[in-house]
Each structure stands twice: as C-alpha cells, then as structure tokens.
Design an enzyme around this catalytic site. Structure first.
Site, PDB file in Angstrom:
ATOM      1  N   ASP A 186       0.946  -1.262   0.022  1.00 25.30           N
ATOM      2  CA  ASP A 186       0.126  -0.008   0.062  1.00 25.30           C
ATOM      3  C   ASP A 186       0.718   1.332   0.030  1.00 25.30           C
ATOM      4  O   ASP A 186       2.041   1.212   0.601  1.00 25.30           O
ATOM      5  CB  ASP A 186      -0.840  -0.039   1.294  1.00 25.30           C
ATOM      6  CG  ASP A 186      -1.932  -1.334   1.144  1.00 25.30           C
ATOM      7  OD1 ASP A 186      -2.168  -1.649   0.142  1.00 25.30           O
ATOM      8  OD2 ASP A 186      -2.599  -1.399   2.164  1.00 25.30           O
ATOM      9  N   ARG A 187       0.327   2.463  -0.565  1.00 21.38           N
ATOM     10  CA  ARG A 187       0.944   3.521  -0.339  1.00 21.38           C
ATOM     11  C   ARG A 187       1.521   3.949   0.986  1.00 21.38           C
ATOM     12  O   ARG A 187       2.745   4.459   1.007  1.00 21.38           O
ATOM     13  CB  ARG A 187       0.251   4.687  -1.004  1.00 21.38           C
ATOM     14  CG  ARG A 187       0.547   6.222  -0.779  1.00 21.38           C
ATOM     15  CD  ARG A 187      -0.529   7.137  -1.029  1.00 21.38           C
ATOM     16  NE  ARG A 187      -1.193   7.318  -2.442  1.00 21.38           N
ATOM     17  CZ  ARG A 187      -0.499   7.879  -3.472  1.00 21.38           C
ATOM     18  NH1 ARG A 187       0.307   8.550  -3.235  1.00 21.38           N
ATOM     19  NH2 ARG A 187      -1.214   7.765  -4.590  1.00 21.38           N
TER      20      ARG A 187
END
Length: 240
Positions: free
Chosen positions: A74-75
């Site tokens: 994930d970011r």
C-alpha cells in the site's frame, strides 16, 4: 542522479527519487529488495502522480530492461518490496507469492492490545462497496483471510505486534486489526487516524526461497522514521 521533470519529492521526509538506489536492501542476479518509504504509491494510479516505478530505470545495473514489481505494498506501508530483475525472475517470484511460499513479517503499532500474547485472526474479507475503490470489510461471503499475530511489546496505550499474513487480501492487516479491536495507529480508513496521520505499518522482513538447495534469502527493513519514536518507546519499556 536521475530526475523526473519538476516532480521529485515523494516522501514527507524530503527524500527524492534520486535517492532510490540508497534504498536497496538486497540485490542479486534475479531480484532486488527495496526499503519502500511510506507515502508513495508503488505504481502510477489512474489519477497519475509520482510513483516508485518512475525510478526503476536507475535500478537496471547493466540489464537491458527495468526491474518490475513482484508484489505490491500500500501507498502508506513502508518496508520490504521485492522486484524481479527480468522476465524469468518475475515468473519465478510470482509463482512463489501465489503459492504462499514467501514468508512475510510485518510490524504494526496498534491502539490498545489484544487480551492474549498471540493468536490467529480468521475473518473473510470483501469489498466495502463499489464507490470506495479498494476499501474492504469483514464479509462472511468474502474471500478467506488469515493473519497470525504476536505481541512484541506493549504499554498502557498501545502495542507493537508482529503480523504474519497467511493470505494476501487487499488491506488485510489493516481490516483484521481494526475488526479485532486494535486498529493500526494512524490508519485514516479503518482506524482513528485523520488524513494527516501516518500509518504505523512496516513490512519488516521477507523470506524468499528462490534458490534450490540453498537457504531462503532473508531481508529485513529498518523501522520507518515516522514509527521510530513509538517502536523505540515500546521496546524500551519491554526491555526495562
């Protein structure tokens, strides 16, 4: 040094894409493992913006093509990110990930603490709704999802957990922790964090059995800067 137009900063710490080579934790003929910083997407999204992939041309090290992602983070997750250096390597890594043969350990600072010292979360996950993109929820009709957890340290407010995902569902660790009553610190979607908060989730270590008749390659990422204060305090209290 390499540049990407006028957009160079991608992490609130001020790190730039020019620094990507300094994030290499492991490198051999088949793969690279990067220490991904929090706050940057691994690939370009539909709305554009800076992504980690934009820096991959600087990671060829003599090969004719850029390395490519063997999996995703994930970011807002920091830590170990695996890249395959060529097509055959990517095929091999992809199969290992698909078969669940790659060991992954995450560290998470969570609010509160589980009542036990370790356990298994077994809650199927599905999409929250069509308007929320990749947001997920516990759904009895969803895909099976399992996460092992163990407390590494705790105080009266929060805990440091080692999380081992046995499946690879989107946002699995974040949803599992929140649904179990100990959301990950700084999570603006499933926890109590706001949009300015930083998710305290680190892909701490990865074990890759990519070579026959050899021990798995084990790589460990350092604690992300935004997690360092909480992790140090918790581990310090535990050792004291």
């Amino acid at each position: 040094m390499f540049h990407f137009g006028n957009i160079r900063k991608y992490d609130v710490s001020g790190m730039t894409l020019d620094d990507l080579q300094t994030r290499i934790l492991y490198r051999d003929a088949l793969m690279l493992v990067l220490d991904k910083p929090a706050g940057i997407a691994v690939h370009r999204g539909p709305k554009g913006g800076v992504s980690l992939e934009a820096g991959f041309p600087a990671l060829r090290f003599g090969l004719p093509r850029d390395p490519a992602l063997a999996h995703r983070l994930d970011r807002d997750t920091a830590g170990c990110l695996v890249l395959g250096r060529h097509h055959k390597a990517l095929e091999k890594l992809g199969l290992l990930f698909k078969q669940g043969k790659i060991g992954k350990t995450y560290w998470a600072v969570v609010e509160g603490a589980p009542p036990e010292d370790e356990g298994l979360i077994d809650l199927p996950l599905g999409r929250l709704d069509a308007t929320r993109g990749w947001w997920m929820k516990v759904d009895p009709q969803g895909q099976p999802a399992q996460t092992r957890w163990k407390i590494l340290a705790r105080d009266e407010r929060q805990s440091l957990l080692a999380l081992t995902p046995l499946t690879g569902r989107t946002h699995q660790l974040r949803v599992h922790c929140a649904a179990s009553g100990f959301p990950i610190l700084g999570d603006p979607v499933y926890g109590t964090g706001d949009r300015e908060a930083r998710l305290h989730l680190l892909a701490r270590a990865i074990e890759i059995p990519i070579y026959k008749n050899k021990d798995p390659v084990r790589v460990e990422a350092p604690v992300a800067p935004h997690m360092l204060a909480e992790v140090s305090a918790l581990l310090g209290a535990a050792s004291g």
